[in-house]
Scaffold this motif. Sequence first.
Motif, PDB file in Angstrom:
ATOM      1  N   ALA A   1       7.293  11.453  20.498  1.00 32.27           N
ATOM      2  CA  ALA A   1       6.539  10.251  20.247  1.00 32.27           C
ATOM      3  C   ALA A   1       6.309   9.789  18.594  1.00 32.27           C
ATOM      4  CB  ALA A   1       5.208  10.593  20.566  1.00 32.27           C
ATOM      5  N   PRO A   2       6.545   8.711  18.292  1.00 24.79           N
ATOM      6  CA  PRO A   2       6.650   8.239  16.926  1.00 24.79           C
ATOM      7  C   PRO A   2       5.248   8.488  16.288  1.00 24.79           C
ATOM      8  CG  PRO A   2       6.386   6.249  18.257  1.00 24.79           C
ATOM      9  CD  PRO A   2       6.371   7.406  19.076  1.00 24.79           C
ATOM     10  N   SER A   3       5.396   9.017  15.008  1.00 21.89           N
ATOM     11  CA  SER A   3       4.380   9.257  14.050  1.00 21.89           C
ATOM     12  C   SER A   3       4.992   8.994  12.571  1.00 21.89           C
ATOM     13  CB  SER A   3       4.118  10.883  13.852  1.00 21.89           C
ATOM     14  OG  SER A   3       3.553  11.299  14.979  1.00 21.89           O
ATOM     15  N   ALA A   4       4.602   7.381  12.365  1.00 19.14           N
ATOM     16  CA  ALA A   4       4.992   6.805  11.058  1.00 19.14           C
ATOM     17  C   ALA A   4       3.501   5.880  10.700  1.00 19.14           C
ATOM     18  CB  ALA A   4       5.854   5.702  11.194  1.00 19.14           C
ATOM     19  N   LEU A   5       3.156   6.301   9.406  1.00 15.29           N
ATOM     20  CA  LEU A   5       2.026   5.712   8.877  1.00 15.29           C
ATOM     21  C   LEU A   5       2.296   5.250   7.414  1.00 15.29           C
ATOM     22  CD1 LEU A   5      -0.126   9.032   9.364  1.00 15.29           C
ATOM     23  CD2 LEU A   5      -0.189   6.712  10.670  1.00 15.29           C
ATOM     24  N   VAL A   6       1.197   4.054   7.267  1.00 13.16           N
ATOM     25  CA  VAL A   6       1.415   3.661   5.826  1.00 13.16           C
ATOM     26  C   VAL A   6       0.082   3.794   5.367  1.00 13.16           C
ATOM     27  CG1 VAL A   6       1.681   1.376   4.681  1.00 13.16           C
ATOM     28  CG2 VAL A   6       2.868   1.770   6.654  1.00 13.16           C
ATOM     29  N   PHE A   7       0.182   4.529   4.128  1.00 10.21           N
ATOM     30  CA  PHE A   7      -0.864   4.627   3.256  1.00 10.21           C
ATOM     31  C   PHE A   7      -1.286   3.695   2.151  1.00 10.21           C
ATOM     32  CE2 PHE A   7      -0.006   8.850   5.242  1.00 10.21           C
ATOM     33  CZ  PHE A   7      -1.051   9.351   5.354  1.00 10.21           C
ATOM     34  N   THR A   8      -2.460   3.231   1.795  1.00  5.55           N
ATOM     35  CA  THR A   8      -2.681   2.289   0.628  1.00  5.55           C
ATOM     36  C   THR A   8      -3.938   3.018  -0.174  1.00  5.55           C
ATOM     37  OG1 THR A   8      -4.085   0.796   1.818  1.00  5.55           O
ATOM     38  CG2 THR A   8      -1.566   0.358   1.930  1.00  5.55           C
ATOM     39  N   LEU A   9      -3.905   2.720  -1.293  1.00  5.65           N
ATOM     40  CA  LEU A   9      -5.013   3.116  -2.168  1.00  5.65           C
ATOM     41  C   LEU A   9      -5.500   1.910  -2.963  1.00  5.65           C
ATOM     42  CD1 LEU A   9      -5.583   6.406  -3.931  1.00  5.65           C
ATOM     43  CD2 LEU A   9      -5.110   4.390  -5.407  1.00  5.65           C
ATOM     44  N   GLY A  10      -6.694   1.681  -3.257  1.00  3.59           N
ATOM     45  CA  GLY A  10      -7.373   0.839  -4.269  1.00  3.59           C
ATOM     46  C   GLY A  10      -8.558   1.151  -4.672  1.00  3.59           C
ATOM     47  N   HIS A  11      -8.939   0.532  -5.790  1.00  2.91           N
ATOM     48  CA  HIS A  11     -10.150   0.994  -6.470  1.00  2.91           C
ATOM     49  C   HIS A  11     -11.020  -0.418  -6.035  1.00  2.91           C
ATOM     50  CE1 HIS A  11      -7.799   3.375  -8.948  1.00  2.91           C
ATOM     51  NE2 HIS A  11      -9.051   4.144  -9.157  1.00  2.91           N
ATOM     52  N   GLY A  12     -12.402   0.400  -5.448  1.00  5.51           N
ATOM     53  CA  GLY A  12     -13.404  -0.548  -5.148  1.00  5.51           C
ATOM     54  C   GLY A  12     -14.124   0.070  -4.059  1.00  5.51           C
TER      55      GLY A  12
ATOM     56  N   SER B   1     -14.556  -1.368  -0.594  1.00  2.00           N
ATOM     57  CA  SER B   1     -14.159  -1.616   0.728  1.00  2.00           C
ATOM     58  C   SER B   1     -12.705  -2.143   0.644  1.00  2.00           C
ATOM     59  CB  SER B   1     -15.106  -2.571   1.381  1.00  2.00           C
ATOM     60  OG  SER B   1     -14.712  -3.078   2.710  1.00  2.00           O
ATOM     61  N   ALA B   2     -11.916  -2.006   1.635  1.00  2.00           N
ATOM     62  CA  ALA B   2     -10.563  -2.481   1.843  1.00  2.00           C
ATOM     63  C   ALA B   2     -10.656  -3.799   2.283  1.00  2.00           C
ATOM     64  CB  ALA B   2      -9.964  -1.708   3.072  1.00  2.00           C
ATOM     65  N   ALA B   3     -11.840  -4.410   2.502  1.00  2.00           N
ATOM     66  CA  ALA B   3     -11.967  -6.023   2.613  1.00  2.00           C
ATOM     67  C   ALA B   3     -11.914  -6.701   1.196  1.00  2.00           C
ATOM     68  CB  ALA B   3     -13.070  -6.461   3.531  1.00  2.00           C
ATOM     69  N   THR B   4     -12.430  -5.849   0.231  1.00  2.00           N
ATOM     70  CA  THR B   4     -12.610  -6.648  -0.942  1.00  2.00           C
ATOM     71  C   THR B   4     -11.549  -5.999  -2.030  1.00  2.00           C
ATOM     72  OG1 THR B   4     -14.302  -5.016  -1.410  1.00  2.00           O
ATOM     73  CG2 THR B   4     -14.807  -7.085  -0.471  1.00  2.00           C
ATOM     74  N   VAL B   5     -10.743  -5.053  -1.651  1.00  2.00           N
ATOM     75  CA  VAL B   5      -9.660  -4.355  -2.681  1.00  2.00           C
ATOM     76  C   VAL B   5      -8.330  -4.777  -2.419  1.00  2.00           C
ATOM     77  CG1 VAL B   5      -8.989  -2.185  -3.314  1.00  2.00           C
ATOM     78  CG2 VAL B   5     -11.309  -2.383  -2.866  1.00  2.00           C
ATOM     79  N   THR B   6      -7.694  -4.896  -3.418  1.00  2.00           N
ATOM     80  CA  THR B   6      -6.081  -5.157  -3.551  1.00  2.00           C
ATOM     81  C   THR B   6      -5.475  -4.027  -3.644  1.00  2.00           C
ATOM     82  OG1 THR B   6      -6.418  -7.214  -4.371  1.00  2.00           O
ATOM     83  CG2 THR B   6      -4.421  -6.461  -4.652  1.00  2.00           C
ATOM     84  N   PRO B   7      -4.800  -3.445  -2.700  1.00  2.00           N
ATOM     85  CA  PRO B   7      -3.848  -2.257  -2.750  1.00  2.00           C
ATOM     86  C   PRO B   7      -3.443  -2.160  -4.148  1.00  2.00           C
ATOM     87  CG  PRO B   7      -3.836  -3.283  -0.514  1.00  2.00           C
ATOM     88  CD  PRO B   7      -4.451  -4.163  -1.508  1.00  2.00           C
ATOM     89  N   GLU B   8      -3.253  -1.026  -4.855  1.00  2.00           N
ATOM     90  CA  GLU B   8      -2.717  -0.770  -5.922  1.00  2.00           C
ATOM     91  C   GLU B   8      -1.424   0.074  -5.579  1.00  2.00           C
ATOM     92  OE1 GLU B   8      -5.436   1.187  -8.586  1.00  2.00           O
ATOM     93  OE2 GLU B   8      -6.986  -0.469  -8.329  1.00  2.00           O
ATOM     94  N   ARG B   9      -1.391   0.967  -4.767  1.00  2.00           N
ATOM     95  CA  ARG B   9      -0.289   1.757  -4.216  1.00  2.00           C
ATOM     96  C   ARG B   9      -0.055   2.045  -2.740  1.00  2.00           C
ATOM     97  NH1 ARG B   9      -1.604   7.306  -7.223  1.00  2.00           N
ATOM     98  NH2 ARG B   9      -3.765   6.464  -7.739  1.00  2.00           N
ATOM     99  N   ALA B  10       0.896   2.074  -2.464  1.00  5.40           N
ATOM    100  CA  ALA B  10       1.136   2.229  -1.091  1.00  5.40           C
ATOM    101  C   ALA B  10       2.302   3.294  -0.695  1.00  5.40           C
ATOM    102  CB  ALA B  10       1.576   1.102  -0.318  1.00  5.40           C
ATOM    103  N   VAL B  11       2.530   3.843   0.390  1.00  5.87           N
ATOM    104  CA  VAL B  11       3.451   4.896   0.549  1.00  5.87           C
ATOM    105  C   VAL B  11       3.666   5.024   2.187  1.00  5.87           C
ATOM    106  CG1 VAL B  11       3.342   6.428  -1.403  1.00  5.87           C
ATOM    107  CG2 VAL B  11       1.993   7.015   0.497  1.00  5.87           C
ATOM    108  N   THR B  12       4.733   5.295   2.599  1.00  4.45           N
ATOM    109  CA  THR B  12       5.287   5.659   3.871  1.00  4.45           C
ATOM    110  C   THR B  12       5.146   6.975   4.217  1.00  4.45           C
ATOM    111  OG1 THR B  12       7.232   5.131   3.608  1.00  4.45           O
ATOM    112  CG2 THR B  12       6.271   3.485   4.148  1.00  4.45           C
TER     113      THR B  12
END
Length: 144
Positions: free
Chosen positions: A39-50, A52-63
Amino acid sequence: MRNTARWTTALGLTAAAVCAPLAGAASAAPVSAPSALYAPSALVFTLGHGESAATVTPERAVTLTCAPRPSGTHPAAASACAELNGVGGDLDALTMREGVFCTKEYDPVVVTVNGVWRGQRVSYERTFSNECVMNAHGSGVFTF
């Protein structure tokens, strides 16, 4: 009798010509199960300072891809997959490691995780009080 021998020889050679490449392909296949069985297991992680994710622009992202084998741009893909397997993919089950001391400084960090874990859709958001606290949760899933 002579025709029977010819037909037998021709049939044997034809069978060998048709089956030999198939046998070679079968023996060249990996011994482990094909990736289609996982079964597939693929995730995207993002990180931002703030806050809530609704108000934060991601600064880093990894898969992170865990099946059939660990891969992706996550810096510790193998250990992150092992840790997620240990908690059944439940990101809320990742708790702060003992013996880690972080300041009480409030500099909120938002982590989001979206994708698929063992065929099930994942959408996760968590706000940590600072990066030290985020990195202390689990042994390396959020360390990117």
